[in-house]
Structure formats: C-alpha cells, structure tokens
Design a protein around this motif. Structure first.
Motif, PDB file in Angstrom:
ATOM      1  N   SER A 280       0.833  -1.198   0.000  1.00  0.00           N
ATOM      2  CA  SER A 280       0.000   0.000   0.000  1.00  0.00           C
ATOM      3  C   SER A 280       0.869   1.251   0.000  1.00  0.00           C
ATOM      4  O   SER A 280       2.085   1.193   0.154  1.00  0.00           O
ATOM      5  CB  SER A 280      -0.927   0.025   1.218  1.00  0.00           C
ATOM      6  OG  SER A 280      -0.188   0.240   2.399  1.00  0.00           O
ATOM      7  N   PHE A 281       0.197   2.382  -0.201  1.00  0.00           N
ATOM      8  CA  PHE A 281       0.796   3.693   0.041  1.00  0.00           C
ATOM      9  C   PHE A 281      -0.304   4.653   0.456  1.00  0.00           C
ATOM     10  O   PHE A 281      -1.477   4.471   0.126  1.00  0.00           O
ATOM     11  CB  PHE A 281       1.569   4.239  -1.173  1.00  0.00           C
ATOM     12  CG  PHE A 281       0.706   4.587  -2.362  1.00  0.00           C
ATOM     13  CD1 PHE A 281       0.005   5.785  -2.416  1.00  0.00           C
ATOM     14  CD2 PHE A 281       0.607   3.724  -3.436  1.00  0.00           C
ATOM     15  CE1 PHE A 281      -0.790   6.107  -3.507  1.00  0.00           C
ATOM     16  CE2 PHE A 281      -0.182   4.028  -4.534  1.00  0.00           C
ATOM     17  CZ  PHE A 281      -0.891   5.229  -4.565  1.00  0.00           C
ATOM     18  N   PHE A 282       0.060   5.665   1.220  1.00  0.00           N
ATOM     19  CA  PHE A 282      -0.804   6.789   1.593  1.00  0.00           C
ATOM     20  C   PHE A 282      -0.018   8.039   1.238  1.00  0.00           C
ATOM     21  O   PHE A 282       1.062   8.261   1.778  1.00  0.00           O
ATOM     22  CB  PHE A 282      -1.139   6.756   3.087  1.00  0.00           C
ATOM     23  CG  PHE A 282      -2.121   5.675   3.445  1.00  0.00           C
ATOM     24  CD1 PHE A 282      -3.450   5.979   3.673  1.00  0.00           C
ATOM     25  CD2 PHE A 282      -1.719   4.351   3.541  1.00  0.00           C
ATOM     26  CE1 PHE A 282      -4.364   4.977   3.991  1.00  0.00           C
ATOM     27  CE2 PHE A 282      -2.614   3.349   3.851  1.00  0.00           C
ATOM     28  CZ  PHE A 282      -3.945   3.664   4.078  1.00  0.00           C
ATOM     29  N   TYR A 283      -0.531   8.845   0.318  1.00  0.00           N
ATOM     30  CA  TYR A 283       0.202   9.975  -0.233  1.00  0.00           C
ATOM     31  C   TYR A 283      -0.622  11.255  -0.040  1.00  0.00           C
ATOM     32  O   TYR A 283      -1.603  11.480  -0.754  1.00  0.00           O
ATOM     33  CB  TYR A 283       0.449   9.713  -1.718  1.00  0.00           C
ATOM     34  CG  TYR A 283       1.341  10.711  -2.415  1.00  0.00           C
ATOM     35  CD1 TYR A 283       2.687  10.443  -2.584  1.00  0.00           C
ATOM     36  CD2 TYR A 283       0.826  11.893  -2.938  1.00  0.00           C
ATOM     37  CE1 TYR A 283       3.508  11.342  -3.249  1.00  0.00           C
ATOM     38  CE2 TYR A 283       1.643  12.797  -3.591  1.00  0.00           C
ATOM     39  CZ  TYR A 283       2.975  12.519  -3.742  1.00  0.00           C
ATOM     40  OH  TYR A 283       3.795  13.417  -4.393  1.00  0.00           O
ATOM     41  N   PRO A 284      -0.227  12.128   0.926  1.00  0.00           N
ATOM     42  CA  PRO A 284      -0.940  13.397   1.117  1.00  0.00           C
ATOM     43  C   PRO A 284      -0.705  14.300  -0.097  1.00  0.00           C
ATOM     44  O   PRO A 284       0.411  14.364  -0.629  1.00  0.00           O
ATOM     45  CB  PRO A 284      -0.298  14.000   2.360  1.00  0.00           C
ATOM     46  CG  PRO A 284       0.544  12.931   2.948  1.00  0.00           C
ATOM     47  CD  PRO A 284       0.837  11.940   1.884  1.00  0.00           C
ATOM     48  N   TYR A 285      -1.757  15.031  -0.513  1.00  0.00           N
ATOM     49  CA  TYR A 285      -1.649  15.793  -1.749  1.00  0.00           C
ATOM     50  C   TYR A 285      -2.642  16.952  -1.743  1.00  0.00           C
ATOM     51  O   TYR A 285      -3.772  16.813  -1.274  1.00  0.00           O
ATOM     52  CB  TYR A 285      -1.964  14.870  -2.924  1.00  0.00           C
ATOM     53  CG  TYR A 285      -2.001  15.542  -4.270  1.00  0.00           C
ATOM     54  CD1 TYR A 285      -0.836  15.792  -4.980  1.00  0.00           C
ATOM     55  CD2 TYR A 285      -3.214  15.911  -4.847  1.00  0.00           C
ATOM     56  CE1 TYR A 285      -0.875  16.406  -6.225  1.00  0.00           C
ATOM     57  CE2 TYR A 285      -3.258  16.516  -6.085  1.00  0.00           C
ATOM     58  CZ  TYR A 285      -2.087  16.761  -6.777  1.00  0.00           C
ATOM     59  OH  TYR A 285      -2.124  17.366  -8.003  1.00  0.00           O
ATOM     60  N   THR A 286      -2.202  18.079  -2.276  1.00  0.00           N
ATOM     61  CA  THR A 286      -3.079  19.209  -2.551  1.00  0.00           C
ATOM     62  C   THR A 286      -2.776  19.685  -3.958  1.00  0.00           C
ATOM     63  O   THR A 286      -1.615  20.003  -4.271  1.00  0.00           O
ATOM     64  CB  THR A 286      -2.864  20.357  -1.543  1.00  0.00           C
ATOM     65  OG1 THR A 286      -3.107  19.861  -0.224  1.00  0.00           O
ATOM     66  CG2 THR A 286      -3.799  21.523  -1.825  1.00  0.00           C
ATOM     67  N   ASN A 287      -3.775  19.728  -4.813  1.00  0.00           N
ATOM     68  CA  ASN A 287      -3.567  20.136  -6.194  1.00  0.00           C
ATOM     69  C   ASN A 287      -3.310  21.637  -6.258  1.00  0.00           C
ATOM     70  O   ASN A 287      -4.038  22.434  -5.678  1.00  0.00           O
ATOM     71  CB  ASN A 287      -4.775  19.764  -7.059  1.00  0.00           C
ATOM     72  CG  ASN A 287      -4.528  20.070  -8.514  1.00  0.00           C
ATOM     73  OD1 ASN A 287      -4.666  21.212  -8.944  1.00  0.00           O
ATOM     74  ND2 ASN A 287      -4.157  19.057  -9.272  1.00  0.00           N
ATOM     75  N   ALA A 288      -2.269  22.007  -7.008  1.00  0.00           N
ATOM     76  CA  ALA A 288      -1.849  23.408  -7.131  1.00  0.00           C
ATOM     77  C   ALA A 288      -2.529  24.126  -8.295  1.00  0.00           C
ATOM     78  O   ALA A 288      -2.075  25.185  -8.712  1.00  0.00           O
ATOM     79  CB  ALA A 288      -0.333  23.475  -7.293  1.00  0.00           C
ATOM     80  N   GLY A 289      -3.602  23.569  -8.832  1.00  0.00           N
ATOM     81  CA  GLY A 289      -4.312  24.221  -9.923  1.00  0.00           C
ATOM     82  C   GLY A 289      -3.779  23.849 -11.288  1.00  0.00           C
ATOM     83  O   GLY A 289      -3.653  24.702 -12.173  1.00  0.00           O
ATOM     84  N   LYS A 290      -3.462  22.556 -11.456  1.00  0.00           N
ATOM     85  CA  LYS A 290      -2.953  22.096 -12.753  1.00  0.00           C
ATOM     86  C   LYS A 290      -3.157  20.587 -12.855  1.00  0.00           C
ATOM     87  O   LYS A 290      -3.297  19.905 -11.841  1.00  0.00           O
ATOM     88  CB  LYS A 290      -1.477  22.426 -12.921  1.00  0.00           C
ATOM     89  CG  LYS A 290      -0.575  21.736 -11.900  1.00  0.00           C
ATOM     90  CD  LYS A 290       0.873  22.158 -12.049  1.00  0.00           C
ATOM     91  CE  LYS A 290       1.738  21.525 -10.993  1.00  0.00           C
ATOM     92  NZ  LYS A 290       2.466  20.374 -11.433  1.00  0.00           N
ATOM     93  N   ASN A 291      -3.156  20.077 -14.097  1.00  0.00           N
ATOM     94  CA  ASN A 291      -3.091  18.632 -14.279  1.00  0.00           C
ATOM     95  C   ASN A 291      -1.735  18.184 -13.760  1.00  0.00           C
ATOM     96  O   ASN A 291      -0.748  18.906 -13.891  1.00  0.00           O
ATOM     97  CB  ASN A 291      -3.263  18.266 -15.746  1.00  0.00           C
ATOM     98  CG  ASN A 291      -4.658  18.573 -16.245  1.00  0.00           C
ATOM     99  OD1 ASN A 291      -5.636  18.436 -15.519  1.00  0.00           O
ATOM    100  ND2 ASN A 291      -4.761  19.001 -17.484  1.00  0.00           N
ATOM    101  N   ASP A 292      -1.674  17.017 -13.168  1.00  0.00           N
ATOM    102  CA  ASP A 292      -0.453  16.627 -12.465  1.00  0.00           C
ATOM    103  C   ASP A 292      -0.152  15.146 -12.683  1.00  0.00           C
ATOM    104  O   ASP A 292      -1.053  14.344 -12.879  1.00  0.00           O
ATOM    105  CB  ASP A 292      -0.639  16.894 -10.977  1.00  0.00           C
ATOM    106  CG  ASP A 292       0.647  17.159 -10.230  1.00  0.00           C
ATOM    107  OD1 ASP A 292       1.725  17.093 -10.848  1.00  0.00           O
ATOM    108  OD2 ASP A 292       0.568  17.432  -9.023  1.00  0.00           O
ATOM    109  N   THR A 293       1.130  14.809 -12.646  1.00  0.00           N
ATOM    110  CA  THR A 293       1.585  13.421 -12.658  1.00  0.00           C
ATOM    111  C   THR A 293       2.323  13.167 -11.358  1.00  0.00           C
ATOM    112  O   THR A 293       3.213  13.938 -10.988  1.00  0.00           O
ATOM    113  CB  THR A 293       2.497  13.149 -13.870  1.00  0.00           C
ATOM    114  OG1 THR A 293       1.754  13.399 -15.061  1.00  0.00           O
ATOM    115  CG2 THR A 293       2.984  11.710 -13.868  1.00  0.00           C
ATOM    116  N   ILE A 294       1.936  12.097 -10.667  1.00  0.00           N
ATOM    117  CA  ILE A 294       2.491  11.793  -9.352  1.00  0.00           C
ATOM    118  C   ILE A 294       3.137  10.423  -9.395  1.00  0.00           C
ATOM    119  O   ILE A 294       2.527   9.453  -9.859  1.00  0.00           O
ATOM    120  CB  ILE A 294       1.370  11.809  -8.280  1.00  0.00           C
ATOM    121  CG1 ILE A 294       0.731  13.202  -8.206  1.00  0.00           C
ATOM    122  CG2 ILE A 294       1.899  11.410  -6.925  1.00  0.00           C
ATOM    123  CD1 ILE A 294      -0.620  13.270  -8.781  1.00  0.00           C
TER     124      ILE A 294
END
Length: 131
Positions: A97-111
């Motif tokens: 598993s993984f738990f990845y905290p994230y907040t979108n900065a107003g763009k399409n994104d690749t993580i």
C-alpha cells in the motif's frame, strides 16, 4: 440496496454519513491526476483511491492501458486536501500500500507513487487515522 443495471448496485444508508466526492467542492475548474506506479508488484491487483481529507468521501482512479499508470477523472479540485491511497495484493499474497498526502496546485499533475509491503492490521490503522 437496489439494482441499477446488470453490473451496478446502489446502496442507501443514513448512518454511514459519507457523501459524493463532488458534493462540497465548488470550483469552476477541475484537474486530472495521473499516477505512475512503476513498483507495483501486481498491476492486475492494484487499486488507487482519492480520499478527501476532513470529509467522508472517496473515489477510485482508473488504470490506463499502459500497465503501470492510473488516472483520475478530471474532477480534482484545486486546493482541496486529499490523500491518495494505493492498495495491491502481490501474486504471493503479500499486501502492499501507500498513503500519499496531496493538494492540487491548480494544474493537471503526474504523481510518482511507491508501494511498500504492509499488513492488513497496519493498513486498517492507517485508514482509521485519516482525517
């Protein structure tokens, strides 16, 4: 529970207090995220979920046919505090598993996300700890 079609079921429950993920974030623009899962031990047994922190709302990302990528619908609101959750069962039965905290900065994104071996108990504890 009621059947919606040949492959769908709708469940209504007034005690769970969960909501649709698109109910509370009003935005004129939404974005799409793509996840690179290059170390998943079993792509066919991998799921990625988007959890909205502070709300009981969760939805699933979908595999892209390249094999090691998943994507969201274009419904990621800018500025919303999210946690991406990955879950995978390897062919030998080991849970990852993984738990990845994230907040979108107003763009399409690749993580780029990375799976780690875990246990059912540890995974449940991490799920319970989500805010």
């Amino acid at each position: 529970a009621s059947a919606l079609g040949t492959d769908s079921i709708s469940i209504s429950c007034d005690t769970l207090a969960w909501v649709n993920a698109d109910c509370f974030y009003q935005s004129s623009t939404f974005y799409q995220d793509v996840f690179n899962t290059t170390n998943t031990p079993n792509t066919n047994q991998t799921c990625i979920y988007i959890y909205v922190n502070g709300h009981k709302a969760i939805w699933q990302a979908y595999p892209i046919f390249s094999g090691t990528q998943f994507e969201t619908d274009p419904d990621i609101p800018p500025g919303a505090p999210l946690t991406f959750i990955g879950l995978c069962t390897a062919s030998n039965g080991t849970l990852y598993s993984f738990f990845y905290p994230y907040t979108n900065a107003g763009k399409n994104d690749t993580i780029n996300v990375s799976f780690s071996a875990t246990t059912i108990g540890a995974f449940k504890a991490q799920m319970k700890a989500l805010k």
